[in-house]
Design an enzyme around this catalytic site. Structure first.
Site, PDB file in Angstrom:
ATOM      1  N   GLY A 247      37.175  16.646 -23.200  1.00 50.64           N
ATOM      2  CA  GLY A 247      36.981  16.890 -21.988  1.00 50.64           C
ATOM      3  C   GLY A 247      35.659  16.901 -21.374  1.00 50.64           C
ATOM      4  O   GLY A 247      34.632  16.811 -22.288  1.00 50.64           O
TER       5      GLY A 247
ATOM      6  N   GLY B  38      35.636  22.979 -20.565  1.00 47.13           N
ATOM      7  CA  GLY B  38      35.318  23.274 -22.015  1.00 47.13           C
ATOM      8  C   GLY B  38      34.920  24.926 -21.854  1.00 47.13           C
ATOM      9  O   GLY B  38      35.325  25.619 -22.883  1.00 47.13           O
TER      10      GLY B  38
ATOM     11  N   GLU C 250      35.250  18.446 -27.863  1.00 45.56           N
ATOM     12  CA  GLU C 250      34.877  17.501 -27.904  1.00 45.56           C
ATOM     13  C   GLU C 250      34.454  16.973 -26.358  1.00 45.56           C
ATOM     14  O   GLU C 250      35.322  16.627 -25.630  1.00 45.56           O
ATOM     15  CB  GLU C 250      35.626  16.383 -28.455  1.00 45.56           C
ATOM     16  CG  GLU C 250      36.098  16.616 -29.693  1.00 45.56           C
ATOM     17  CD  GLU C 250      35.034  16.575 -30.646  1.00 45.56           C
ATOM     18  OE1 GLU C 250      34.149  15.700 -30.552  1.00 45.56           O
ATOM     19  OE2 GLU C 250      35.031  17.281 -31.800  1.00 45.56           O
TER      20      GLU C 250
ATOM     21  N   CYS D 297      32.927   8.565 -23.184  1.00 46.46           N
ATOM     22  CA  CYS D 297      32.146   9.809 -23.499  1.00 46.46           C
ATOM     23  C   CYS D 297      30.843   9.369 -24.439  1.00 46.46           C
ATOM     24  O   CYS D 297      30.030  10.054 -24.389  1.00 46.46           O
ATOM     25  CB  CYS D 297      32.739  11.005 -24.237  1.00 46.46           C
ATOM     26  SG  CYS D 297      33.652  10.601 -25.821  1.00 46.46           S
TER      27      CYS D 297
END
Length: 564
Positions: free
Chosen positions: A272, A277, A294, A329
């Site tokens: 995310g 995070g 990630e 991403c």
């Protein structure tokens, strides 16, 4: 017995602003957090009329208690109803029991779960594709190429390599431990939590699960609530195919995720954004739980002037807009090229985008929609900013009702705008121009480290410098995003773009502890090893440490001699 602080009791009392029944007070002060709706019910209960008993004697109560109002009775039942936190505790307790019983350790169990996932993908491809289309209007072919087929390939790769991955790795023994043998044993971490993302909600859920299963862990998967159709589909399908006593799906939003994070895990894997995070990492720190994050970042694309322009434009277009309409991403976030070459690149991108998505891209069936109205508004705000709006050279059309934004190319956007400082995560692609292509190094390195970096060039020296001087999670030369398809390449970030990596054997390693094992017999005793450390012993020990073969022989022969 749960201990409640005085301050907590005062807090509950202040929340109600009036006397309440002692039973409610005791329940409310049981150490639980009070959600806002419970606080409101407490205030309502305090104002409820007392219940009268005209024809019978009131039931015995605490001397200081008033009769319990009906609303308060409901509240008391609500307070004692199992909360998500209790459910999270029960899920973890059940998985720990399964892991302790060593259900997940045998290679046969691991392979069986992976084969079951392959079977699920084969039998339920239509259901998976339909869920992805419902959540993101993702084209069926894109769903197959970027999610379904990759999950199947990942399972098959893990099945093929599982036995060799599990096998202890023999390593050299040092002279100081001679005679001995040494090995590295991969052992499962235990019970792991995987929190997935919404943009690729199927592969970003299942791919880490594959690594966790292959490594022999019990798993809780928390799919993203922002992709509700895929979350619901995973919650329904996974128990039908895999061992539900060891692999569980927990649906829900922020409260459920928060409750899960309060538990003790042996590893947390989160995909995310950096903001969440940090929350995940802080929660993990309470239990010293390792994490894999990630995340993302502003992924640059450097385009040299010596490239095959048409091929470059096609690869950038499909890597940006063909990947969930930029909601990826690893999608290109901005392009860097020279001032003299930029007009040619813009013209080529225009031709390619028109060819791919038509004159009216909002009607194209090959473009995903924006995931929800919040993200739609965020993206439209970026291009409606005063210093940005007049920089659009292609696209810019929007359809709020259908949450569609056309592929949009911008040229020379001021670098202090939100478009150039925050991760875009959408169909907007600004082009930054420089005098010399070598200026790209300082520009990229002035920002946080990205998850991916791309370079298009025929210049080998520029390529070598790019690889040597740009710190990024992953890198690809002369294409976009394809490095994800190679299971021998680790996928993960660095710095702000994340920590830890997975895919292929790296996924197995991500969820394993590498245990070093040294094995010795009872021979080869070195007298010099034991006190008292005489001058002779010290000479032999120093020689052993320095790798002296003569010292080794002396030690094995038992010098200096001592009485037993």
């Amino acid at each position: 017995m749960r201990i409640v602080s005085r301050s907590r009791k005062r807090e509950v009392s202040n929340q109600t602003n009036s006397p309440i029944h002692p039973a409610i007070r005791r329940a409310a002060c049981g150490g639980r957090r009070l959600p806002p709706y419970i606080k409101g019910l407490l205030r309502l209960a305090a104002r409820c009329p007392r219940r009268s008993y005209p024809h019978r004697t009131p039931p015995p109560t605490h001397p200081s208690a008033r009769p319990l109002p009906s609303v308060a009775s409901c509240l008391l039942r609500e307070l004692h109803r199992p909360r998500p936190l209790a459910m999270a505790e029960e899920v973890v307790r059940e998985l720990r029991a399964s892991f302790a019983a060593e259900r997940t350790r045998p290679a046969e169990w691991r392979a069986a779960q992976l084969r079951a996932l392959v079977k699920m993908v084969d039998e339920k491809e239509a259901d998976i594709s339909a869920a992805l289309h419902e959540d993101l209007a993702k084209p069926h072919m894109e769903s197959y190429l970027h999610e379904i087929s990759l999950v199947k390939a990942s399972c098959q790769f893990a099945i093929k390599g599982l036995n060799s991955w599990m096998k202890p790795e023999k390593i050299p023994a040092a002279i100081t431990t001679f005679p001995s043998s040494a090995q590295i044993v991969a052992e499962p971490l235990g019970v792991v939590l995987i929190i997935s993302a919404w943009n690729y909600p199927f592969i970003l859920s299942i791919d880490p699960v594959i690594g966790a299963i292959a490594a022999g862990n019990a798993v809780v998967l928390k799919p993203s609530e922002i992709a509700p159709a895929t979350s619901k589909m995973l919650a329904k399908l996974l128990p039908e195919y895999v061992d539900s006593s060891c692999i569980k799906v927990v649906e829900g939003g922020v409260p459920e995720t928060t409750d899960l994070l309060e538990q003790r895990w042996d590893k947390i894997f989160y995909t995310g954004n950096g903001t969440v995070g940090r929350i995940v990492m802080a929660a993990a720190a309470k239990h010293l739980t390792p994490v894999a994050l990630e995340l993302g970042g502003k992924c640059p694309v450097v385009v040299d002037s010596n490239v095959d322009l048409h091929v470059t434009a096609k690869r950038i277009a499909v890597g940006k807009w063909g990947c969930n309409n930029g909601q990826a991403c690893i999608a290109p976030d901005y392009i860097i090229t020279t001032k003299s070459f930029a007009p040619q690149l813009v013209d080529s991108l225009k031709r390619v985008l028109t060819r791919f998505y038509g004159e009216d891209p909002l009607q194209s069936a090959d473009l995903s929609r924006i995931v929800n109205s919040k993200h739609f508004q965020r993206l439209t705000d970026l291009i409606e900013e005063k210093k940005v709006a007049d920089k659009i050279v292609y696209g810019g059309q929007t359809d709020e009702k259908r949450l569609k934004i056309a592929p949009t190319v911008l040229l020379d956007v001021p670098r202090d705008t939100a478009l150039m400082t925050a991760e875009i995560f959408g169909p907007l692609l600004p082009i930054v121009t420089v005098e010399k292509i070598e200026e790209c190094f300082d520009l990229i390195n002035s920002k946080t480290k990205p998850l991916a970096a791309y370079l298009f060039t025929k210049n080998k020296k520029l390529q070598e410098d790019f690889v040597a001087n740009i710190s990024t999670g992953g890198m690809l030369i002369n294409d976009i995003a394809l490095h994800l398809a190679n299971p021998y390449i680790p996928f993960g970030g660095v710095g702000e773009s994340g920590m830890g990596s997975y895919h292929g054997k790296f996924g197995f390693d991500c969820f394993s502890h590498k245990k070093g094992v040294l094995i010795r017999g009872f021979g080869g005793e070195a007298t010099a090893r034991y006190p008292p450390y005489t001058v002779e012993k010290q000479k032999i020990l120093r020689g052993l440490i320095n790798g002296s073969f003569i010292a080794l022989i002396l030690a094995l022969l038992g010098f200096p001699r001592e009485k037993r």
